[in-house]
Design a protein around this motif. Structure first.
Motif, PDB file in Angstrom:
ATOM      1  N   ILE A 146       0.848  -1.304  -0.025  1.00  0.00           N
ATOM      2  CA  ILE A 146      -0.004   0.093   0.120  1.00  0.00           C
ATOM      3  C   ILE A 146       0.835   1.061  -0.021  1.00  0.00           C
ATOM      4  O   ILE A 146       0.541   2.169  -0.795  1.00  0.00           O
ATOM      5  N   LEU A 147       1.940   1.230   0.740  1.00  0.00           N
ATOM      6  CA  LEU A 147       2.779   2.495   0.947  1.00  0.00           C
ATOM      7  C   LEU A 147       3.700   2.675  -0.507  1.00  0.00           C
ATOM      8  O   LEU A 147       3.740   3.811  -1.124  1.00  0.00           O
ATOM      9  N   MET A 148       3.868   1.355  -1.363  1.00  0.00           N
ATOM     10  CA  MET A 148       4.589   1.646  -2.703  1.00  0.00           C
ATOM     11  C   MET A 148       3.336   2.260  -3.529  1.00  0.00           C
ATOM     12  O   MET A 148       3.814   3.103  -4.420  1.00  0.00           O
ATOM     13  N   ILE A 149       2.255   1.687  -3.464  1.00  0.00           N
ATOM     14  CA  ILE A 149       1.401   2.312  -4.463  1.00  0.00           C
ATOM     15  C   ILE A 149       0.697   3.701  -4.080  1.00  0.00           C
ATOM     16  O   ILE A 149       0.852   4.600  -5.104  1.00  0.00           O
ATOM     17  N   LEU A 150       0.777   4.149  -2.892  1.00  0.00           N
ATOM     18  CA  LEU A 150       0.502   5.502  -2.343  1.00  0.00           C
ATOM     19  C   LEU A 150       1.720   6.533  -2.806  1.00  0.00           C
ATOM     20  O   LEU A 150       1.530   7.427  -3.282  1.00  0.00           O
ATOM     21  N   PHE A 151       2.958   5.956  -2.771  1.00  0.00           N
ATOM     22  CA  PHE A 151       4.088   6.830  -3.203  1.00  0.00           C
ATOM     23  C   PHE A 151       3.907   6.878  -4.839  1.00  0.00           C
ATOM     24  O   PHE A 151       4.237   8.033  -5.037  1.00  0.00           O
ATOM     25  N   ALA A 159      -0.592   7.179 -13.136  1.00  0.00           N
ATOM     26  CA  ALA A 159      -0.479   6.259 -12.356  1.00  0.00           C
ATOM     27  C   ALA A 159      -1.385   5.256 -12.445  1.00  0.00           C
ATOM     28  O   ALA A 159      -1.017   4.069 -12.398  1.00  0.00           O
ATOM     29  N   LEU A 160      -2.504   5.479 -12.910  1.00  0.00           N
ATOM     30  CA  LEU A 160      -3.383   4.170 -13.045  1.00  0.00           C
ATOM     31  C   LEU A 160      -3.026   3.214 -14.273  1.00  0.00           C
ATOM     32  O   LEU A 160      -3.089   2.056 -13.996  1.00  0.00           O
ATOM     33  N   ILE A 161      -2.674   3.953 -15.373  1.00  0.00           N
ATOM     34  CA  ILE A 161      -2.108   3.273 -16.483  1.00  0.00           C
ATOM     35  C   ILE A 161      -0.792   2.307 -15.902  1.00  0.00           C
ATOM     36  O   ILE A 161      -0.841   1.196 -16.030  1.00  0.00           O
ATOM     37  N   PHE A 162       0.215   3.159 -15.348  1.00  0.00           N
ATOM     38  CA  PHE A 162       1.373   2.174 -14.938  1.00  0.00           C
ATOM     39  C   PHE A 162       0.919   1.271 -13.889  1.00  0.00           C
ATOM     40  O   PHE A 162       2.038   0.147 -13.867  1.00  0.00           O
ATOM     41  N   ILE A 163      -0.020   1.182 -12.883  1.00  0.00           N
ATOM     42  CA  ILE A 163      -0.297   0.449 -12.052  1.00  0.00           C
ATOM     43  C   ILE A 163      -0.756  -0.555 -12.710  1.00  0.00           C
ATOM     44  O   ILE A 163      -0.300  -2.050 -12.363  1.00  0.00           O
ATOM     45  N   GLY A 164      -1.810  -0.606 -13.995  1.00  0.00           N
ATOM     46  CA  GLY A 164      -2.016  -1.796 -14.573  1.00  0.00           C
ATOM     47  C   GLY A 164      -1.104  -2.492 -15.309  1.00  0.00           C
ATOM     48  O   GLY A 164      -1.022  -3.696 -15.466  1.00  0.00           O
ATOM     49  N   ILE A 165       0.074  -1.681 -15.900  1.00  0.00           N
ATOM     50  CA  ILE A 165       0.927  -2.503 -16.577  1.00  0.00           C
ATOM     51  C   ILE A 165       1.738  -3.129 -15.687  1.00  0.00           C
ATOM     52  O   ILE A 165       2.397  -4.088 -15.928  1.00  0.00           O
ATOM     53  N   SER A 166       2.122  -2.857 -14.429  1.00  0.00           N
ATOM     54  CA  SER A 166       2.995  -3.282 -13.341  1.00  0.00           C
ATOM     55  C   SER A 166       2.556  -4.753 -12.834  1.00  0.00           C
ATOM     56  O   SER A 166       2.939  -5.433 -13.165  1.00  0.00           O
ATOM     57  N   ASN A 210       8.805 -18.985  -8.271  1.00  0.00           N
ATOM     58  CA  ASN A 210       9.275 -18.264  -7.212  1.00  0.00           C
ATOM     59  C   ASN A 210       9.718 -16.776  -7.241  1.00  0.00           C
ATOM     60  O   ASN A 210      10.412 -16.215  -6.471  1.00  0.00           O
ATOM     61  N   SER A 211       8.961 -16.026  -8.096  1.00  0.00           N
ATOM     62  CA  SER A 211       9.067 -14.515  -8.425  1.00  0.00           C
ATOM     63  C   SER A 211       8.780 -13.817  -7.081  1.00  0.00           C
ATOM     64  O   SER A 211       7.594 -14.057  -6.512  1.00  0.00           O
ATOM     65  N   THR A 212       9.518 -13.075  -6.574  1.00  0.00           N
ATOM     66  CA  THR A 212       9.184 -12.063  -5.467  1.00  0.00           C
ATOM     67  C   THR A 212       8.794 -10.733  -5.918  1.00  0.00           C
ATOM     68  O   THR A 212       8.349  -9.973  -5.283  1.00  0.00           O
ATOM     69  N   PHE A 213       8.545 -10.529  -7.332  1.00  0.00           N
ATOM     70  CA  PHE A 213       8.187  -9.257  -7.761  1.00  0.00           C
ATOM     71  C   PHE A 213       6.440  -9.496  -8.009  1.00  0.00           C
ATOM     72  O   PHE A 213       6.115 -10.252  -8.246  1.00  0.00           O
ATOM     73  N   ASN A 214       6.035  -8.326  -7.371  1.00  0.00           N
ATOM     74  CA  ASN A 214       4.486  -8.352  -7.534  1.00  0.00           C
ATOM     75  C   ASN A 214       4.084  -6.990  -8.093  1.00  0.00           C
ATOM     76  O   ASN A 214       5.044  -6.194  -8.497  1.00  0.00           O
ATOM     77  N   GLY A 215       2.905  -6.622  -8.369  1.00  0.00           N
ATOM     78  CA  GLY A 215       2.576  -5.321  -9.124  1.00  0.00           C
ATOM     79  C   GLY A 215       2.839  -4.104  -8.428  1.00  0.00           C
ATOM     80  O   GLY A 215       3.409  -3.257  -9.120  1.00  0.00           O
ATOM     81  N   ALA A 216       2.704  -4.157  -7.002  1.00  0.00           N
ATOM     82  CA  ALA A 216       3.335  -2.880  -6.357  1.00  0.00           C
ATOM     83  C   ALA A 216       4.634  -2.836  -6.254  1.00  0.00           C
ATOM     84  O   ALA A 216       5.177  -1.492  -6.517  1.00  0.00           O
ATOM     85  N   THR A 217       5.432  -3.771  -6.478  1.00  0.00           N
ATOM     86  CA  THR A 217       6.996  -3.591  -6.382  1.00  0.00           C
ATOM     87  C   THR A 217       7.203  -3.124  -7.815  1.00  0.00           C
ATOM     88  O   THR A 217       8.351  -2.295  -7.969  1.00  0.00           O
ATOM     89  N   MET A 218       6.585  -3.562  -8.713  1.00  0.00           N
ATOM     90  CA  MET A 218       7.055  -3.197 -10.433  1.00  0.00           C
ATOM     91  C   MET A 218       6.624  -1.748 -10.277  1.00  0.00           C
ATOM     92  O   MET A 218       7.380  -0.988 -10.939  1.00  0.00           O
ATOM     93  N   PHE A 219       5.483  -1.498  -9.830  1.00  0.00           N
ATOM     94  CA  PHE A 219       5.000  -0.043  -9.857  1.00  0.00           C
ATOM     95  C   PHE A 219       5.632   0.754  -9.146  1.00  0.00           C
ATOM     96  O   PHE A 219       6.361   2.035  -9.596  1.00  0.00           O
ATOM     97  N   PHE A 220       6.479   0.654  -8.027  1.00  0.00           N
ATOM     98  CA  PHE A 220       7.314   1.277  -7.308  1.00  0.00           C
ATOM     99  C   PHE A 220       8.777   1.541  -8.208  1.00  0.00           C
ATOM    100  O   PHE A 220       9.065   2.580  -8.189  1.00  0.00           O
ATOM    101  N   ILE A 221       8.888   0.544  -8.663  1.00  0.00           N
ATOM    102  CA  ILE A 221      10.277   0.440  -9.354  1.00  0.00           C
ATOM    103  C   ILE A 221      10.209   1.589 -10.755  1.00  0.00           C
ATOM    104  O   ILE A 221      11.023   2.597 -11.023  1.00  0.00           O
ATOM    105  N   ILE A 222       9.157   1.342 -11.298  1.00  0.00           N
ATOM    106  CA  ILE A 222       8.974   2.313 -12.670  1.00  0.00           C
ATOM    107  C   ILE A 222       8.678   3.722 -11.989  1.00  0.00           C
ATOM    108  O   ILE A 222       9.079   4.524 -12.628  1.00  0.00           O
ATOM    109  N   THR A 223       7.888   3.923 -10.830  1.00  0.00           N
ATOM    110  CA  THR A 223       7.901   5.387 -10.208  1.00  0.00           C
ATOM    111  C   THR A 223       9.192   5.784  -9.948  1.00  0.00           C
ATOM    112  O   THR A 223       9.490   7.121 -10.156  1.00  0.00           O
ATOM    113  N   CYS A 224      10.123   5.052  -9.298  1.00  0.00           N
ATOM    114  CA  CYS A 224      11.442   5.632  -9.121  1.00  0.00           C
ATOM    115  C   CYS A 224      12.046   6.131 -10.123  1.00  0.00           C
ATOM    116  O   CYS A 224      12.841   6.998 -10.210  1.00  0.00           O
TER     117      CYS A 224
END
Length: 131
Positions: free
Chosen positions: A7-12, A60-67, A80-94
């Motif tokens: 949630i914090l990554m998505i809010l960021f 942000a909505l488009i990128f979260i969907g893509i993530s 065994n992937s540790t990446f989830n959508g929120a992590t991908m969204f955070f990386i793209i945002t950074c």
């Protein structure tokens, strides 16, 4: 704990994308309108600010969907992937934030450090050329 982190990554991202999109629009419009005497010194161009912020929310909505789509595709290939959508969204945002800072950081500082007397001199010169 993990959901709070997500949630914090998505809010960021939802805070940063409007800033990422609006900053170039506002800085360019501020400088252009200030020189053409369409706005006052230190006045923020409201139209560009609002359209930039709304565009940032949609981005942000488009990128979260893509993530989340990318995270789904990666999970199909790597179980065994540790990446989830929120992590991908955070990386793209950074990465977007880094791009903003490297490309517009100096322009924002220059726009904020304008001196009123110099701006008025430039405005007067432009008015004389238009007459």
């Amino acid at each position: 704990m993990k959901t709070r982190k997500n949630i914090l990554m998505i809010l960021f991202g939802f805070v940063m994308w409007p800033i990422i999109i609006a900053t170039p629009r506002v800085v360019n419009a501020y400088v252009q309108k200030l020189i053409m005497s369409e706005i006052e010194f230190r006045e923020v161009p409201q139209f560009e600010l609002m359209t930039g912020l709304l565009s940032g929310v949609f981005a942000a909505l488009i990128f979260i969907g893509i993530s989340y789509l990318l995270a789904f595709i990666v999970s199909k290939f790597r179980k065994n992937s540790t990446f989830n959508g929120a992590t991908m969204f955070f990386i793209i945002t950074c990465l977007g934030t880094l791009l903003l800072v490297t490309s517009y950081g100096s322009k924002v500082i220059e726009a904020l450090s304008f001196e009123k007397e110099n701006v008025e001199n430039i405005q007067d010169r432009i008015k004389k050329l238009e007459d």
